[in-house]
Write an enzyme that holds these catalytic residues in place. Structure first.
Site, PDB file in Angstrom:
ATOM      1  N   LEU A  76       0.763  -1.286   0.010  1.00 38.85           N
ATOM      2  CA  LEU A  76      -0.082  -0.045   0.070  1.00 38.85           C
ATOM      3  C   LEU A  76       0.931   1.198   0.050  1.00 38.85           C
ATOM      4  O   LEU A  76       0.167   2.169   0.183  1.00 38.85           O
ATOM      5  CB  LEU A  76      -1.045   0.076   1.322  1.00 38.85           C
ATOM      6  CG  LEU A  76      -1.825  -1.266   1.331  1.00 38.85           C
ATOM      7  CD1 LEU A  76      -2.945  -1.260   2.471  1.00 38.85           C
ATOM      8  CD2 LEU A  76      -2.726  -1.246  -0.065  1.00 38.85           C
ATOM      9  N   CYS A  77       2.046   1.222  -0.130  1.00 39.55           N
ATOM     10  CA  CYS A  77       2.930   2.344  -0.376  1.00 39.55           C
ATOM     11  C   CYS A  77       2.885   2.979  -1.786  1.00 39.55           C
ATOM     12  O   CYS A  77       2.922   2.231  -2.784  1.00 39.55           O
ATOM     13  CB  CYS A  77       4.615   1.906   0.085  1.00 39.55           C
ATOM     14  SG  CYS A  77       4.830   1.704   1.726  1.00 39.55           S
ATOM     15  N   HIS A  78       2.756   4.433  -1.613  1.00 46.77           N
ATOM     16  CA  HIS A  78       2.924   5.168  -2.973  1.00 46.77           C
ATOM     17  C   HIS A  78       4.246   4.731  -3.603  1.00 46.77           C
ATOM     18  O   HIS A  78       5.181   5.151  -2.829  1.00 46.77           O
ATOM     19  CB  HIS A  78       2.351   6.303  -2.532  1.00 46.77           C
ATOM     20  CG  HIS A  78       0.896   6.718  -2.155  1.00 46.77           C
ATOM     21  ND1 HIS A  78       0.714   6.517  -0.991  1.00 46.77           N
ATOM     22  CD2 HIS A  78      -0.193   6.831  -3.019  1.00 46.77           C
ATOM     23  CE1 HIS A  78      -0.654   6.767  -0.809  1.00 46.77           C
ATOM     24  NE2 HIS A  78      -1.119   6.763  -2.084  1.00 46.77           N
ATOM     25  N   MET A 114       8.630   4.846   5.388  1.00 46.56           N
ATOM     26  CA  MET A 114       8.801   3.220   5.135  1.00 46.56           C
ATOM     27  C   MET A 114       9.856   3.062   4.103  1.00 46.56           C
ATOM     28  O   MET A 114      10.742   2.181   4.355  1.00 46.56           O
ATOM     29  CB  MET A 114       7.392   2.615   4.164  1.00 46.56           C
ATOM     30  CG  MET A 114       6.193   2.705   5.129  1.00 46.56           C
ATOM     31  SD  MET A 114       6.383   2.008   6.603  1.00 46.56           S
ATOM     32  CE  MET A 114       6.943   0.356   6.216  1.00 46.56           C
ATOM     33  N   ASP A 129      23.420 -11.543   4.606  1.00 43.10           N
ATOM     34  CA  ASP A 129      23.813 -12.252   3.408  1.00 43.10           C
ATOM     35  C   ASP A 129      25.159 -12.390   3.113  1.00 43.10           C
ATOM     36  O   ASP A 129      25.729 -13.537   2.699  1.00 43.10           O
ATOM     37  CB  ASP A 129      22.909 -11.678   2.139  1.00 43.10           C
ATOM     38  CG  ASP A 129      23.164 -12.567   0.869  1.00 43.10           C
ATOM     39  OD1 ASP A 129      22.674 -13.914   0.896  1.00 43.10           O
ATOM     40  OD2 ASP A 129      23.567 -11.863  -0.240  1.00 43.10           O
TER      41      ASP A 129
END
EC number: 4.6.1.17
Length: 158
Positions: A76-78, A114, A129
């Site tokens: 839901l992030c723009h 975000m 990683d």
């Protein structure tokens, strides 16, 4: 602070917030994350003797790339036109960890929290990683928003 979830509509369904009518303002957010590891792993990173190359440089680039891809990762992030993304990594040998901080900026209709959180998180994941062949029990922790400026909700700082 609001007591309403803006991404849930009146029917209880998730939706993307409509920012059409919001004013364009300067916005910025800072976030951090930590990755704890054995002193020998941290020394390998700090000395540049890791066989995969410069761990910090790779994590920095990964964090920057992640900030730019946040809307692809979080439903839901723009999609945002970021004007600045900065990722800094600091070895903290006294705590056997690396502190990752991120800064994201833009002039726009919605915040960049975000993106900053994603940048710090993915930088930490990249360190994991690159070092997992040497140590598998590293711990990523304390991912949090440190500060945000701009927009209707104003200034927040921990």
């Amino acid at each position: 602070m609001s007591n309403v979830f803006t991404h849930i509509n009146a029917d209880g369904n998730a939706h993307m917030v409509d920012v059409t009518e919001k004013a364009i303002t300067e916005r910025e957010a800072r976030a951090e994350a930590f990755i704890e590891m054995a002193s020998t792993t941290l020394e390998m990173i700090m000395s540049g003797s890791h066989h995969k190359g410069d761990v910090f440089a790779t994590a920095r680039i990964a964090g920057i790339q992640a900030a730019k891809k946040t809307s692809d990762l979080i439903p839901l992030c723009h999609p945002l036109m970021l004007t600045k993304v900065e990722v800094d990594l600091e070895a903290q040998p006294e705590h056997n960890r690396v502190r990752i901080t991120s800064l994201c900026k833009l002039s726009g209709k919605t915040g960049v929290e975000m993106e900053a959180l994603t940048a710090a998180s993915v930088a930490a994941l990249t360190i994991y990683d690159m070092c997992k062949a040497v140590q598998k029990d590293m711990v990523i922790s304390q991912v949090r928003l440190l500060e945000k400026r701009g927009g209707k909700s104003g200034h927040f700082k921990v």
